[in-house]
Design an enzyme around this catalytic site. Structure first.
Site, PDB file in Angstrom:
ATOM      1  N   SER A  78      19.198  53.307  67.235  1.00 28.73           N
ATOM      2  CA  SER A  78      17.336  52.380  66.723  1.00 28.73           C
ATOM      3  C   SER A  78      16.878  52.875  65.503  1.00 28.73           C
ATOM      4  CB  SER A  78      16.614  52.915  68.487  1.00 28.73           C
ATOM      5  OG  SER A  78      15.156  51.999  67.681  1.00 28.73           O
TER       6      SER A  78
ATOM      7  N   TYR B 267      12.303  59.316  73.054  1.00 29.31           N
ATOM      8  CA  TYR B 267      13.309  58.047  72.195  1.00 29.31           C
ATOM      9  C   TYR B 267      14.048  58.352  71.919  1.00 29.31           C
ATOM     10  CZ  TYR B 267      15.172  53.108  72.231  1.00 29.31           C
ATOM     11  OH  TYR B 267      15.843  52.464  72.118  1.00 29.31           O
TER      12      TYR B 267
HETATM   13  N1  LIG Z   1      15.366  45.778  72.280  1.00 28.48           N
HETATM   14  C1  LIG Z   1      15.036  46.826  71.484  1.00 28.48           C
HETATM   15  O1  LIG Z   1      14.291  45.758  70.607  1.00 28.48           O
HETATM   16  C2  LIG Z   1      15.379  48.080  70.504  1.00 28.48           C
HETATM   17  C3  LIG Z   1      15.285  48.244  69.910  1.00 28.48           C
HETATM   18  C4  LIG Z   1      16.344  49.569  69.764  1.00 28.48           C
HETATM   19  C5  LIG Z   1      17.542  49.699  70.411  1.00 28.48           C
HETATM   20  N2  LIG Z   1      17.725  49.142  71.251  1.00 28.48           N
HETATM   21  C6  LIG Z   1      18.435  49.694  72.445  1.00 28.48           C
HETATM   22  O2  LIG Z   1      19.433  48.852  72.424  1.00 28.48           O
HETATM   23  C7  LIG Z   1      20.080  48.897  73.899  1.00 28.48           C
HETATM   24  C8  LIG Z   1      20.145  47.360  74.747  1.00 28.48           C
HETATM   25  O3  LIG Z   1      18.938  47.495  75.095  1.00 28.48           O
HETATM   26  P1  LIG Z   1      17.952  45.689  76.011  1.00 28.48           P
HETATM   27  O4  LIG Z   1      16.785  45.682  74.399  1.00 28.48           O
HETATM   28  O5  LIG Z   1      19.597  45.059  75.550  1.00 28.48           O
HETATM   29  O6  LIG Z   1      17.422  46.652  76.610  1.00 28.48           O
HETATM   30  P2  LIG Z   1      17.687  45.419  77.948  1.00 28.48           P
HETATM   31  O7  LIG Z   1      16.768  46.169  79.374  1.00 28.48           O
HETATM   32  O8  LIG Z   1      17.979  44.108  78.531  1.00 28.48           O
HETATM   33  O9  LIG Z   1      19.162  45.819  78.822  1.00 28.48           O
HETATM   34  C9  LIG Z   1      19.936  47.440  78.971  1.00 28.48           C
HETATM   35  C10 LIG Z   1      20.606  47.906  79.983  1.00 28.48           C
HETATM   36  O10 LIG Z   1      21.174  48.657  80.447  1.00 28.48           O
HETATM   37  C11 LIG Z   1      21.284  49.035  81.394  1.00 28.48           C
HETATM   38  N3  LIG Z   1      20.789  50.287  81.617  1.00 28.48           N
HETATM   39  C12 LIG Z   1      19.832  51.468  81.922  1.00 28.48           C
HETATM   40  N4  LIG Z   1      20.095  52.429  82.383  1.00 28.48           N
HETATM   41  C13 LIG Z   1      21.306  52.679  82.832  1.00 28.48           C
HETATM   42  C14 LIG Z   1      22.913  53.056  83.120  1.00 28.48           C
HETATM   43  N5  LIG Z   1      21.736  54.980  83.497  1.00 28.48           N
HETATM   44  N6  LIG Z   1      23.895  53.180  83.962  1.00 28.48           N
HETATM   45  C15 LIG Z   1      23.938  51.850  83.506  1.00 28.48           C
HETATM   46  N7  LIG Z   1      23.505  51.317  82.915  1.00 28.48           N
HETATM   47  C16 LIG Z   1      21.526  50.938  82.304  1.00 28.48           C
HETATM   48  C17 LIG Z   1      19.611  48.265  82.190  1.00 28.48           C
HETATM   49  O11 LIG Z   1      20.717  47.786  83.842  1.00 28.48           O
HETATM   50  C18 LIG Z   1      20.217  47.047  81.149  1.00 28.48           C
HETATM   51  O12 LIG Z   1      21.490  45.593  81.632  1.00 28.48           O
HETATM   52  C19 LIG Z   1      19.162  50.759  73.962  1.00 28.48           C
HETATM   53  O13 LIG Z   1      20.250  51.639  74.439  1.00 28.48           O
HETATM   54  C20 LIG Z   1      18.217  50.225  74.116  1.00 28.48           C
HETATM   55  O14 LIG Z   1      17.533  51.459  73.677  1.00 28.48           O
HETATM   56  C21 LIG Z   1      16.348  48.148  71.674  1.00 28.48           C
END
Ligand SMILES: NC(=O)c1ccc[n+]([C@@H]2O[C@H](COP(=O)([O-])OP(=O)(O)OC[C@H]3O[C@@H](n4cnc5c(N)ncnc54)[C@H](O)[C@@H]3O)[C@@H](O)[C@H]2O)c1
Length: 277
Positions: A140, A153
């Site tokens: 991130s 985080y």
């Molecule tokens: N959306 C943002 O702004 C952003 C920014 C930087 C980083 N991220 C990172 O991107 C990645 C994806 O997140 P997203 O934004 O698509 O969110 P999201 O909530 O849409 O997707 C996350 C997915 O991870 C799954 N998940 C969570 N915990 C889990 C576990 N213990 N085992 C298996 N699956 C699990 C959830 O069921 C979900 O389907 C994450 O690592 C998040 O930290 C997101």
């Protein structure tokens, strides 16, 4: 011809957001994809969308046996593993440092860092045998700079960057590359803070977080998926150990428009405090 024709990928967190967009793009580029996620309904739906090219495995990435089983299932079914994308995540512990419990600390690091470690650990022996592979993880912008998200985080995501670099140094000689992606704010259920956000909630995120990014908008999951595709494909064949920011410029610094007006406007003297004048 697809960029991932004949390849096999496991994508954790593949049922939603960034993971779901990546599942779709990898499949469109010819890969067979294992959607590895905790969410059964959404994960099954996603795999069905891919037909013969997709399958769902229910996995909690904090559990070593489940991560190993997902990777074993992949290899049993399709005979190889070209890419693991360790992407599952959540927001982690909230609040001031003195209020965070050890249980919440453990859970945050279990999902965000141990989950990535387990994916890398169990993909490695297969990729070593193949003498090829691309390991990708989602860090991130908050892992690059403090002050963009909650304490733990941010620290866990910084850990993902360092783990990526460290592992890349070990695995390079086996022709295995390891990189991570550092997204800015991306429109997903996680960023909105709701499992199924309404249009109004999504609009709130777009409006509220846009100004933080020099590009003046938030990102879309598909924009991260394109970076993952590049890292998975041969187009990035000489790239390893990198933390690729896909963040609308947020880690480059403060948007120009937020600088004091004095710095942004033209002045007759052209320079600020020329010595001796
Ligand atoms: N959306 C943002 O702004 C952003 C920014 C930087 C980083 N991220 C990172 O991107 C990645 C994806 O997140 P997203 O934004 O698509 O969110 P999201 O909530 O849409 O997707 C996350 C997915 O991870 C799954 N998940 C969570 N915990 C889990 C576990 N213990 N085992 C298996 N699956 C699990 C959830 O069921 C979900 O389907 C994450 O690592 C998040 O930290 C997101």
């Amino acid at each position: 011809m697809g960029k991932l024709d004949g390849q096999v990928a496991v994508i954790t967190g593949g049922a939603s957001g960034i993971g779901a967009a990546t599942v779709r793009l990898f499949a469109a580029e010819g890969a067979r994809v294992v959607v590895a996620d905790m969410q059964e309904d959404k994960g099954q739906e996603m795999a069905q969308e891919l037909g013969d090219q997709g399958t769902f495995v229910q996995v909690n990435v904090t559990q070593e046996a489940e991560v190993k089983a997902a990777i074993d299932t992949t290899v049993e079914r399709w005979g190889r593993l070209d890419c693991i994308y360790n992407n599952a995540g959540f927001g982690g512990a909230l609040g001031p440092i003195e209020s965070i419990s050890v249980e919440d600390y453990d859970m945050t690091f279990d999902v965000l860092l141990k989950g990535v470690f387990l994916g890398i650990k169990h993909a490695t022996p297969i990729m070593k045998k193949q003498q090829s592979g691309s390991i990708i993880s989602t860090s991130s912008a908050a892992g690059v700079e403090a002050g963009m998200a909650t304490h733990l985080y941010s620290v866990a995501k910084a850990g993902v960057i360092h783990l990526t670099k460290s592992v890349a140094l070990e695995l390079g000689e086996f022709n295995i590359r390891a990189n991570c992606i550092c997204p800015g704010a991306i429109v997903t259920p996680l960023a909105v803070g709701r499992p199924s956000p309404t249009d109004k909630q999504v609009a709130g995120l777009r409006k509220g977080a846009a100004h933080l990014h020099p590009l003046g908008r938030v990102g879309e999951p598909e924009e991260i998926a394109k970076a993952a595709l590049w890292l998975a494909s041969d187009d990035s064949s000489f790239v390893t150990g990198q933390a690729l920011a896909v963040d609308g410029g947020i880690t480059a610094g403060r948007p120009w428009r937020d600088l004091p007006e004095f710095h942004r406007t033209s002045h007759p003297i052209r320079m600020y405090r020329v010595p001796g004048k």
